[in-house]
Design a protein around this motif. Structure first.
Motif, PDB file in Angstrom:
ATOM      1  N   UNK A  22      -6.418  -4.306  10.411  1.00  0.00           N
ATOM      2  CA  UNK A  22      -7.063  -5.362   9.622  1.00  0.00           C
ATOM      3  C   UNK A  22      -7.023  -6.625  10.477  1.00  0.00           C
ATOM      4  N   UNK A  23      -8.202  -7.213  10.742  1.00  0.00           N
ATOM      5  CA  UNK A  23      -8.199  -8.372  11.640  1.00  0.00           C
ATOM      6  C   UNK A  23      -9.273  -9.387  11.266  1.00  0.00           C
ATOM      7  N   UNK A  24      -9.105 -10.595  11.795  1.00  0.00           N
ATOM      8  CA  UNK A  24     -10.126 -11.640  11.647  1.00  0.00           C
ATOM      9  C   UNK A  24     -11.378 -11.229  12.418  1.00  0.00           C
ATOM     10  N   UNK A  25     -12.545 -11.706  11.978  1.00  0.00           N
ATOM     11  CA  UNK A  25     -13.824 -11.340  12.606  1.00  0.00           C
ATOM     12  C   UNK A  25     -13.803 -11.506  14.126  1.00  0.00           C
ATOM     13  N   UNK A  26     -13.229 -12.629  14.593  1.00  0.00           N
ATOM     14  CA  UNK A  26     -13.320 -12.928  16.031  1.00  0.00           C
ATOM     15  C   UNK A  26     -12.582 -11.905  16.900  1.00  0.00           C
ATOM     16  N   UNK A  27     -11.702 -11.096  16.287  1.00  0.00           N
ATOM     17  CA  UNK A  27     -10.940 -10.129  17.076  1.00  0.00           C
ATOM     18  C   UNK A  27     -11.546  -8.730  17.049  1.00  0.00           C
ATOM     19  N   UNK A  28     -12.574  -8.545  16.196  1.00  0.00           N
ATOM     20  CA  UNK A  28     -13.164  -7.209  16.052  1.00  0.00           C
ATOM     21  C   UNK A  28     -13.697  -6.696  17.393  1.00  0.00           C
ATOM     22  N   UNK A  29     -14.201  -7.618  18.234  1.00  0.00           N
ATOM     23  CA  UNK A  29     -14.775  -7.220  19.529  1.00  0.00           C
ATOM     24  C   UNK A  29     -13.758  -6.505  20.437  1.00  0.00           C
TER      25      UNK A  29
ATOM     26  N   UNK B 215      -9.033  -4.742   1.525  1.00  0.00           N
ATOM     27  CA  UNK B 215      -8.819  -4.089   2.823  1.00  0.00           C
ATOM     28  C   UNK B 215      -7.575  -3.204   2.773  1.00  0.00           C
ATOM     29  N   UNK B 216      -6.521  -3.668   2.094  1.00  0.00           N
ATOM     30  CA  UNK B 216      -5.318  -2.824   1.975  1.00  0.00           C
ATOM     31  C   UNK B 216      -5.629  -1.571   1.153  1.00  0.00           C
ATOM     32  N   UNK B 217      -6.409  -1.738   0.086  1.00  0.00           N
ATOM     33  CA  UNK B 217      -6.799  -0.566  -0.719  1.00  0.00           C
ATOM     34  C   UNK B 217      -7.587   0.422   0.145  1.00  0.00           C
ATOM     35  N   UNK B 218      -8.566  -0.096   0.900  1.00  0.00           N
ATOM     36  CA  UNK B 218      -9.381   0.771   1.767  1.00  0.00           C
ATOM     37  C   UNK B 218      -8.509   1.409   2.831  1.00  0.00           C
ATOM     38  N   UNK B 219      -7.605   0.594   3.386  1.00  0.00           N
ATOM     39  CA  UNK B 219      -6.717   1.084   4.441  1.00  0.00           C
ATOM     40  C   UNK B 219      -5.904   2.289   3.988  1.00  0.00           C
ATOM     41  N   UNK B 220      -5.330   2.208   2.804  1.00  0.00           N
ATOM     42  CA  UNK B 220      -4.484   3.329   2.357  1.00  0.00           C
ATOM     43  C   UNK B 220      -5.321   4.556   2.018  1.00  0.00           C
TER      44      UNK B 220
ATOM     45  N   UNK C 112       0.834  -1.197   0.000  1.00  0.00           N
ATOM     46  CA  UNK C 112       0.000   0.000   0.000  1.00  0.00           C
ATOM     47  C   UNK C 112       0.877   1.258   0.000  1.00  0.00           C
ATOM     48  N   UNK C 113       0.225   2.424  -0.231  1.00  0.00           N
ATOM     49  CA  UNK C 113       0.990   3.678  -0.297  1.00  0.00           C
ATOM     50  C   UNK C 113       1.306   4.245   1.070  1.00  0.00           C
ATOM     51  N   UNK C 114       1.003   3.511   2.128  1.00  0.00           N
ATOM     52  CA  UNK C 114       1.322   4.010   3.469  1.00  0.00           C
ATOM     53  C   UNK C 114       2.050   2.906   4.237  1.00  0.00           C
ATOM     54  N   UNK C 115       2.556   3.233   5.409  1.00  0.00           N
ATOM     55  CA  UNK C 115       3.250   2.235   6.207  1.00  0.00           C
ATOM     56  C   UNK C 115       2.313   1.112   6.625  1.00  0.00           C
ATOM     57  N   UNK C 116       2.833  -0.093   6.679  1.00  0.00           N
ATOM     58  CA  UNK C 116       2.033  -1.225   7.151  1.00  0.00           C
ATOM     59  C   UNK C 116       2.923  -2.089   8.040  1.00  0.00           C
ATOM     60  N   UNK C 117       2.359  -2.571   9.160  1.00  0.00           N
ATOM     61  CA  UNK C 117       3.097  -3.472  10.047  1.00  0.00           C
ATOM     62  C   UNK C 117       2.210  -4.665  10.378  1.00  0.00           C
TER      63      UNK C 117
END
Ligand code: TXA
Ligand code: MG
Length: 328
Positions: free
Chosen positions: A259-266, A290-295, A229-234
């Motif tokens: 960006x996470x799996x459904x079970x961790x959204x909580x 998700x990476x596109x949306x993230x950037x 993506x055009x921004x930093x990612x870790x």
């Protein structure tokens, strides 16, 4: 150059006409969108490298719509290779075979092997059939950016560089095909994808996976920074690490997104996040989107480590590349 997005039967016909005129055209496949040119038109193939800003030592794969085409593009097809063709094609797999004389070295960047793929996407196959020639196509992104899984991703990245984008909706699979080299003694996976090494081993008995430097030598494209993506990612190893890293990003004035799996959204209430889904198929389908949306929506992406489940190894391969191995 004006860039237009077309859909339906008209898109296929217009796209095929453009290919016959020596132009390049974006088309959908079940993995990611491809930037196509006639495999027999060297001028059009050069345009692909220009439009993407792709280094000329990175070979292109050739797309076909029916199996008979494979036998004219490749020679010395082994029994193993035939098994892969019978069991996995059409589908999200690219096979490396010894090239025939029909394949120009500007496609293979000088190699005497060629990558061949038969997409399962019906629009892709109709388009290739309408073109009347095999179609070379890399992913339809500028070199090193994230591969596109919608026509809009392509438009945002490639507008002005290509005239026609054929819109086929969301790519089903969501990441690039598995690449398997069938010219080696033991079939060898050069790029992981939705067809896993276990699936190949079930059919072939044994497969090898190249790691690190060896992949670099075998699949030239793997040596370039990719899928970023055009921004930093870790990558965040645990949810606690992710939450505390998120908070320190905020303190520094950044706009992070997780960006996470459904079970961790909580565990991320009140924080900005994208739910990647619960199953391996959903996560694979959603990762590039998700990476596109993230950037677009943030300036710092924290992706959860998705673990070592066999079906998610290909996704983690892309995530590790996108984050250049940075972990918290
Ligand atoms: O799913 C896909 O494979 C998509 C869709 C559009 O079909 N295409 C795609 O193409 O991902 P591209 O160019 O982005 O990635 C192809 C990879 C590159 O890393 C390239 O180096 C490798 O395949 N490759 C191509 N020909 C090869 C060959 N003869 N030997 C080894 N690697 C090869
Ligand atoms: Mg690519």
């Amino acid at each position: 150059m004006e860039t237009i997005i077309l859909s339906g039967e008209k898109a296929i016909q217009e796209g095929a006409r453009a290919i016959k005129n020596g132009d390049i055209v974006v088309f959908p496949t079940e993995t990611v969108y491809g930037l196509g040119a006639s495999a027999f038109d060297i001028g059009a193939i050069r345009q692909i490298y220009d439009a993407k800003g792709r280094p000329s030592d990175n070979p292109l794969i050739v797309h076909v719509y029916k199996k008979e085409q494979i036998y004219s593009l490749a020679v010395d097809i082994s029994a193993e290779a035939q098994k892969v063709i019978d069991n996995f094609m059409p589908g999200p797999i690219t096979i490396i075979l010894k090239k025939s004389e029909l394949i120009d070295r500007c496609i293979t960047a000088g190699l005497d092997t060629v990558g061949i793929r038969m997409p399962s996407s019906e629009i892709a196959r109709k388009f290739i059939a309408a073109c009347g020639v095999p179609i070379v196509a890399p992913s339809a992104n500028t070199s090193t950016h994230i591969s596109p899984t919608t026509a809009k991703h392509v438009y945002d990245d490639m507008k002005g560089r290509v005239h026609i984008i054929i819109d086929g909706g969301d790519s089903d699979v969501g990441i690039e095909s598995t690449i398997v080299d069938l010219t080696t003694d033991i079939p060898t996976i050069l790029r992981p994808g939705a067809i896993t090494s276990q699936m190949l081993a079930d059919v072939l008995g044994q497969v090898a996976t190249f790691k690190g430097e060896v992949i670099v030598a075998k699949a030239p494209g793997m040596k370039y920074k990719h899928y970023a993506p055009n921004c930093n990612m870790v990558v965040g190893a645990t949810i606690d690490a992710i939450v505390s890293h998120y908070d320190s990003c905020i303190k520094e004035g950044l706009h992070p997104i997780v960006l996470c799996k459904s079970e961790f959204a909580q565990f991320l209430k009140g924080k900005k996040y994208i739910d990647l889904g619960a199953t391996a198929e959903e996560i694979t389908h959603n990762i590039y989107s998700a990476m596109h949306k993230g950037e677009e929506q943030a300036d710092y992406i924290i992706c959860q480590d998705l673990g070592t489940e066999e079906k998610l190894l290909s996704v983690m391969n892309r995530v590790n590349k996108a984050s250049a191995g940075k972990r918290i």
